[in-house]
Every structure is written in C-alpha cells, then in structure tokens.
Design an enzyme around this catalytic site. Sequence first.
Site, PDB file in Angstrom:
ATOM      1  N   TYR A 135      -1.127  12.179 -12.923  1.00  0.00           N
ATOM      2  CA  TYR A 135       0.024  12.037 -11.243  1.00  0.00           C
ATOM      3  C   TYR A 135       2.078  12.900 -11.769  1.00  0.00           C
ATOM      4  CZ  TYR A 135      -2.373   8.352 -10.444  1.00  0.00           C
ATOM      5  OH  TYR A 135      -4.192   7.636  -9.790  1.00  0.00           O
ATOM      6  N   ARG A 161       0.366  15.759  -9.057  1.00  0.00           N
ATOM      7  CA  ARG A 161       0.875  14.227  -7.738  1.00  0.00           C
ATOM      8  C   ARG A 161       2.331  14.839  -7.326  1.00  0.00           C
ATOM      9  NH1 ARG A 161      -3.164  10.687  -6.929  1.00  0.00           N
ATOM     10  NH2 ARG A 161      -2.997   9.974  -5.611  1.00  0.00           N
ATOM     11  N   GLN A 209      -1.357   3.598   2.494  1.00  0.00           N
ATOM     12  CA  GLN A 209      -2.492   3.985   1.237  1.00  0.00           C
ATOM     13  C   GLN A 209      -1.833   5.036   0.017  1.00  0.00           C
ATOM     14  OE1 GLN A 209      -6.955   2.301   1.574  1.00  0.00           O
ATOM     15  NE2 GLN A 209      -6.082   3.539   4.043  1.00  0.00           N
ATOM     16  N   ILE A 246       0.446   8.051  -1.650  1.00  0.00           N
ATOM     17  CA  ILE A 246       1.575   7.599  -3.105  1.00  0.00           C
ATOM     18  C   ILE A 246       2.702   8.554  -1.909  1.00  0.00           C
ATOM     19  CG2 ILE A 246       0.088   6.312  -4.547  1.00  0.00           C
ATOM     20  CD1 ILE A 246       0.039   8.812  -5.491  1.00  0.00           C
ATOM     21  N   HIS A 261       0.143   0.769  -1.953  1.00  0.00           N
ATOM     22  CA  HIS A 261      -0.625   0.762  -3.513  1.00  0.00           C
ATOM     23  C   HIS A 261       0.624   2.368  -4.256  1.00  0.00           C
ATOM     24  CE1 HIS A 261      -5.188   1.374  -1.947  1.00  0.00           C
ATOM     25  NE2 HIS A 261      -4.889   0.122  -2.211  1.00  0.00           N
ATOM     26  N   ASN A 313      -9.296   9.792  13.019  1.00  0.00           N
ATOM     27  CA  ASN A 313      -9.950  10.581  12.307  1.00  0.00           C
ATOM     28  C   ASN A 313     -10.538  11.357  12.541  1.00  0.00           C
ATOM     29  OD1 ASN A 313     -10.078   9.528   9.588  1.00  0.00           O
ATOM     30  ND2 ASN A 313     -11.561   9.280   9.172  1.00  0.00           N
ATOM     31  N   LEU A 314     -10.793  12.359  10.906  1.00  0.00           N
ATOM     32  CA  LEU A 314     -11.693  13.559  11.361  1.00  0.00           C
ATOM     33  C   LEU A 314     -13.098  13.160  11.532  1.00  0.00           C
ATOM     34  CD1 LEU A 314     -10.709  16.571  11.651  1.00  0.00           C
ATOM     35  CD2 LEU A 314     -11.459  16.608   9.055  1.00  0.00           C
ATOM     36  N   ALA A 330      -5.004  14.765  12.619  1.00  0.00           N
ATOM     37  CA  ALA A 330      -4.304  13.509  12.951  1.00  0.00           C
ATOM     38  C   ALA A 330      -2.780  14.696  13.539  1.00  0.00           C
ATOM     39  CB  ALA A 330      -3.921  13.367  10.920  1.00  0.00           C
TER      40      ALA A 330
HETATM   41  C1  BV8 Z   1      -7.680  -4.905  -6.260  1.00  0.00           C
HETATM   42  C2  BV8 Z   1      -3.573   4.478  -5.267  1.00  0.00           C
HETATM   43  C3  BV8 Z   1      -7.805  -7.882  -6.713  1.00  0.00           C
HETATM   44  C4  BV8 Z   1      -4.154   5.708  -6.560  1.00  0.00           C
HETATM   45  C5  BV8 Z   1      -5.663   4.363  -5.004  1.00  0.00           C
HETATM   46  C6  BV8 Z   1     -16.898  -3.834  -4.868  1.00  0.00           C
HETATM   47  C7  BV8 Z   1     -17.027  -3.941  -3.396  1.00  0.00           C
HETATM   48  C8  BV8 Z   1     -15.614  -4.580  -2.867  1.00  0.00           C
HETATM   49  C9  BV8 Z   1     -14.390  -3.571  -3.688  1.00  0.00           C
HETATM   50  C10 BV8 Z   1     -14.462  -3.939  -4.748  1.00  0.00           C
HETATM   51  C11 BV8 Z   1     -15.642  -4.047  -5.071  1.00  0.00           C
HETATM   52  N1  BV8 Z   1     -15.544  -2.565  -6.424  1.00  0.00           N
HETATM   53  C12 BV8 Z   1     -14.294  -2.938  -7.359  1.00  0.00           C
HETATM   54  C13 BV8 Z   1     -13.279  -3.760  -5.977  1.00  0.00           C
HETATM   55  C14 BV8 Z   1     -12.428  -3.405  -5.888  1.00  0.00           C
HETATM   56  C15 BV8 Z   1     -11.859  -1.646  -5.316  1.00  0.00           C
HETATM   57  C16 BV8 Z   1     -12.412  -0.693  -3.921  1.00  0.00           C
HETATM   58  O1  BV8 Z   1     -11.935  -1.484  -3.333  1.00  0.00           O
HETATM   59  N2  BV8 Z   1     -13.294  -0.847  -4.350  1.00  0.00           N
HETATM   60  C17 BV8 Z   1     -14.157   0.487  -4.311  1.00  0.00           C
HETATM   61  C18 BV8 Z   1     -14.551   2.194  -4.820  1.00  0.00           C
HETATM   62  C19 BV8 Z   1     -15.680  -0.504  -3.711  1.00  0.00           C
HETATM   63  N3  BV8 Z   1     -10.256  -1.798  -5.000  1.00  0.00           N
HETATM   64  C20 BV8 Z   1      -9.047  -2.428  -5.585  1.00  0.00           C
HETATM   65  O2  BV8 Z   1      -9.346  -2.233  -7.210  1.00  0.00           O
HETATM   66  C21 BV8 Z   1      -8.051  -3.026  -5.634  1.00  0.00           C
HETATM   67  N4  BV8 Z   1      -7.649  -3.546  -6.612  1.00  0.00           N
HETATM   68  O3  BV8 Z   1      -9.092  -5.382  -5.295  1.00  0.00           O
HETATM   69  O4  BV8 Z   1      -7.187  -5.897  -6.027  1.00  0.00           O
HETATM   70  C22 BV8 Z   1      -7.432  -8.100  -7.632  1.00  0.00           C
HETATM   71  C23 BV8 Z   1      -7.444  -9.511  -7.306  1.00  0.00           C
HETATM   72  C24 BV8 Z   1      -6.406 -10.228  -8.166  1.00  0.00           C
HETATM   73  C25 BV8 Z   1      -6.235  -9.975  -9.026  1.00  0.00           C
HETATM   74  C26 BV8 Z   1      -5.982  -8.755  -9.033  1.00  0.00           C
HETATM   75  C27 BV8 Z   1      -6.484  -7.802  -8.405  1.00  0.00           C
HETATM   76  C28 BV8 Z   1      -6.990  -1.553  -5.793  1.00  0.00           C
HETATM   77  C29 BV8 Z   1      -7.762  -0.824  -4.999  1.00  0.00           C
HETATM   78  C30 BV8 Z   1      -5.907   0.485  -5.045  1.00  0.00           C
HETATM   79  C31 BV8 Z   1      -6.707   1.998  -5.825  1.00  0.00           C
HETATM   80  N5  BV8 Z   1      -5.090   3.085  -6.081  1.00  0.00           N
HETATM   81  N6  BV8 Z   1      -5.065   4.507  -4.945  1.00  0.00           N
HETATM   82  C32 BV8 Z   1      -3.499   7.175  -6.091  1.00  0.00           C
HETATM   83  O5  BV8 Z   1      -2.991   7.061  -5.233  1.00  0.00           O
HETATM   84  O6  BV8 Z   1      -3.788   7.612  -7.439  1.00  0.00           O
HETATM   85  S1  BV8 Z   1      -6.735   4.063  -3.838  1.00  0.00           S
HETATM   86  C33 BV8 Z   1      -7.102   5.466  -2.929  1.00  0.00           C
HETATM   87  O7  BV8 Z   1      -8.293   5.531  -2.166  1.00  0.00           O
HETATM   88  C34 BV8 Z   1      -6.089   5.870  -2.216  1.00  0.00           C
HETATM   89  O8  BV8 Z   1      -4.770   5.070  -1.941  1.00  0.00           O
HETATM   90  C35 BV8 Z   1      -7.283   4.586  -0.738  1.00  0.00           C
HETATM   91  O9  BV8 Z   1      -6.845   3.709  -0.649  1.00  0.00           O
HETATM   92  C36 BV8 Z   1      -8.669   4.923  -1.512  1.00  0.00           C
HETATM   93  C37 BV8 Z   1      -9.076   6.057  -0.125  1.00  0.00           C
HETATM   94  O10 BV8 Z   1      -8.564   7.250   0.125  1.00  0.00           O
HETATM   95  P1  BV8 Z   1      -8.556   7.472   1.385  1.00  0.00           P
HETATM   96  O11 BV8 Z   1      -6.772   7.382   1.616  1.00  0.00           O
HETATM   97  O12 BV8 Z   1      -9.138   6.512   1.703  1.00  0.00           O
HETATM   98  O13 BV8 Z   1      -8.054   8.745   1.090  1.00  0.00           O
HETATM   99  P2  BV8 Z   1     -10.201   9.806   1.780  1.00  0.00           P
HETATM  100  O14 BV8 Z   1     -10.394  11.213   1.041  1.00  0.00           O
HETATM  101  O15 BV8 Z   1     -11.501   8.598   1.343  1.00  0.00           O
HETATM  102  O16 BV8 Z   1     -10.546   9.706   3.357  1.00  0.00           O
HETATM  103  C38 BV8 Z   1     -10.140  11.004   3.685  1.00  0.00           C
HETATM  104  C39 BV8 Z   1     -10.260  10.087   4.996  1.00  0.00           C
HETATM  105  O17 BV8 Z   1      -9.269  10.707   5.857  1.00  0.00           O
HETATM  106  C40 BV8 Z   1     -11.251  10.819   5.834  1.00  0.00           C
HETATM  107  O18 BV8 Z   1     -12.212   9.781   6.476  1.00  0.00           O
HETATM  108  C41 BV8 Z   1     -11.420  12.149   6.406  1.00  0.00           C
HETATM  109  O19 BV8 Z   1     -12.339  11.751   7.493  1.00  0.00           O
HETATM  110  C42 BV8 Z   1      -9.941  12.008   7.224  1.00  0.00           C
HETATM  111  N7  BV8 Z   1      -9.429  13.072   7.014  1.00  0.00           N
HETATM  112  C43 BV8 Z   1      -9.035  14.440   6.524  1.00  0.00           C
HETATM  113  N8  BV8 Z   1      -8.340  14.711   6.549  1.00  0.00           N
HETATM  114  C44 BV8 Z   1      -8.030  14.587   7.843  1.00  0.00           C
HETATM  115  C45 BV8 Z   1      -8.504  13.553   8.240  1.00  0.00           C
HETATM  116  N9  BV8 Z   1      -8.447  12.723   9.425  1.00  0.00           N
HETATM  117  C46 BV8 Z   1      -7.489  13.098  10.323  1.00  0.00           C
HETATM  118  N10 BV8 Z   1      -6.894  14.541  10.305  1.00  0.00           N
HETATM  119  C47 BV8 Z   1      -7.438  15.168   9.108  1.00  0.00           C
HETATM  120  N11 BV8 Z   1      -6.709  16.216   8.904  1.00  0.00           N
END
Ligand code: BV8
Length: 239
Positions: A53, A56, A88, A90, A106, A198-199, A216
């Site tokens: 971090y 970051r 989402q 930071i 987040h 989205n991309l 974007a």
């Molecule tokens: C919770 C901070 C409950 C850290 C982050 C099974 C099923 C369902 C859910 C779960 C499961 N097992 C576990 C879970 C829950 C879990 C979860 O969802 N897991 C996933 C992996 C399945 N979730 C959690 O744990 C959450 N908490 O559920 O709590 C609870 C209940 C009671 C009491 C206590 C708790 C908490 C999740 C938060 C984690 N922290 N971030 C950090 O930043 O370091 S997650 C992190 O990844 C992000 O914050 C974001 O949320 C997530 C996804 O990232 P994106 O932002 O979407 O980025 P990504 O790279 O994935 O995608 C980028 C997109 O942009 C792409 O589509 C790309 O095409 C596009 N793009 C790229 N370039 C461009 C573009 N678009 C436009 N223009 C461009 N130029």
Amino acid sequence: MNNIVILTGAGISAESGLKTFRAEDGLWEDHPVEEVATPEGFARNPGLVQRFYDERRASILAAAPNLAHLALGRLDAEWSGELLIVTQNIDDLHERGGARRVLHMHGEGLSAWCQSCDARHRWTGPLRNGPPCPACGDVALRPDIVWFGEMPYRMGEIYAAIARADLFVSIGTSGAVYPAAGFVQEANRSGARTVELNLEPSAGSRWFAETRLGPASELVPEWVGDVLSASFPSPRQPA
Ligand code: BV8
C-alpha cells in the site's frame, strides 16, 4: 430525471497510469490477493502489506485526474439533482477532478487507520516503518482500506441512494467483487435506468439496459454531455 448514482472502478483511473486489478499487468498479478488484501494476510505479514500500500499511495500521489474524472467533476458542479459517485477506488482522482459527492466504499489509499484508538488520519508517506498514531502515539496504523471479508463503508447510504435513483451508471469496473457488483440489480429493482461505460463488457453486462464500450476518457465526457444537454432518455421505466 433527478437522482443519479455512479459506480466507478479501477478502469476509470487506468488512463491516469494507475494499475487495474485484473489486467495482465494488474495489481493482483504480482501479489496473490489473499496475501495483500485480507486481514489475515496483514496479520501474517504486515510488512509485505504495508509495502504494497505504500507503493500504491506513492503512485496515487504521482497520478493526475484524466478527462473522465474531470467530466464527472463538471457533472457534479452542474447537476442540480441528487448525485452520488460511489467509487471502489482508493485513489483521490475523483476529488482532484472536481467531484465533491464521492463515497469511497473500499476506503482510501491516502488515509491511515489506528487500530488502537480508531482515529483516521490523512496519510501521504509510508506506513511500513511503523510511524506512531498522531492521536494516541501507538504504533498501530494500518491502511484505511476495506479488505476481502471486511464490510465496505457506508452501505446503508449507498443502498438508500440506489433506491432513489432514476439513473445508475457503472464506469470502469469488471463486476467481479461484491457487494458492488450487485448494485446494478438493486438499481433495476428500483426502476432506475442502468448504463455501463467500460472498455469491455463486464461480468454483469447482461443486467444493464445500455452498454457503451471504449476508454473512459472518451465515453465519460460524451455521456456527461448527453446528460447535461438533457438529450438523455427519461430513465424511469413505466411502473
Ligand atoms: C464483504 C480495496 C461481507 C483493496 C477491494 C463468493 C461469491 C460472492 C461474493 C463472495 C464470494 N466469496 C467471497 C465473497 C465476498 C467478496 C467478493 O466479492 N469476492 C470476489 C472475489 C468473489 N467481497 C468481499 O469480501 C467484500 N466484503 O463481502 O463483506 C461481510 C458481511 C458481514 C460482515 C463483514 C463482511 C469486500 C470486497 C472489497 C475488497 N477490496 N479493494 C485495494 O484496492 O487494494 S476490491 C478491488 O477489486 C476493487 O476495489 C474493486 O472492488 C474490485 C474489482 O476491481 P475493479 O475496480 O473492477 O477493477 P478490475 O481490474 O477488476 O476491472 C477494471 C475494469 O475496467 C475492467 O472491466 C476493464 O475492462 C475496465 N477498463 C480498463 N481500462 C479502462 C477500462 N474501462 C474504461 N476505460 C479504460 N481505460
């Protein structure tokens, strides 16, 4: 149309040079998510997580808002109805792009959270060498980030805003992580119009009434122009 909720993800900051999570050069590639974005990983190896971090935080400070952030800043300044940008991300690029109505579900890379006294402090330097908490003096500061398994911030406010929304727009997110990835379904239930910018199609594309594909920095200024020129179709679907 009065009430807008926007959800943003790492893709909106990609053109500012900040890594996304799931691209091939993405953030998680270098580090298994369990190691650096879970409380267990932090307990196991706090130095590794603090360094992750610290890097970051430095990259956030070195980045600049791009045309997408600036367009949302313009929307915030000119939109007289309700507006909430739920991010989402930071980074603080929405704020530096002029947006005010921003909610970091987040957490924030430029914030440190004391595990002793619960105080939060704006933080731009490293945390890995164990600086004392400015409020209580304990060496107990962690990144103010919501890790996997932790409850995202201000969920009640988010769901209330979505329940009132006429328009829900998702920008630059893969729709991979919950509860954020489920917001579009809440928006559909509340009768809002749903748009994805989205991309590439996200995991939740099928839930959106409209998807526009591209970078974007092109899509967001164009979409903001549509909304402000009221050339945007009325979002309230017939009851
Ligand atoms: C919770 C901070 C409950 C850290 C982050 C099974 C099923 C369902 C859910 C779960 C499961 N097992 C576990 C879970 C829950 C879990 C979860 O969802 N897991 C996933 C992996 C399945 N979730 C959690 O744990 C959450 N908490 O559920 O709590 C609870 C209940 C009671 C009491 C206590 C708790 C908490 C999740 C938060 C984690 N922290 N971030 C950090 O930043 O370091 S997650 C992190 O990844 C992000 O914050 C974001 O949320 C997530 C996804 O990232 P994106 O932002 O979407 O980025 P990504 O790279 O994935 O995608 C980028 C997109 O942009 C792409 O589509 C790309 O095409 C596009 N793009 C790229 N370039 C461009 C573009 N678009 C436009 N223009 C461009 N130029």
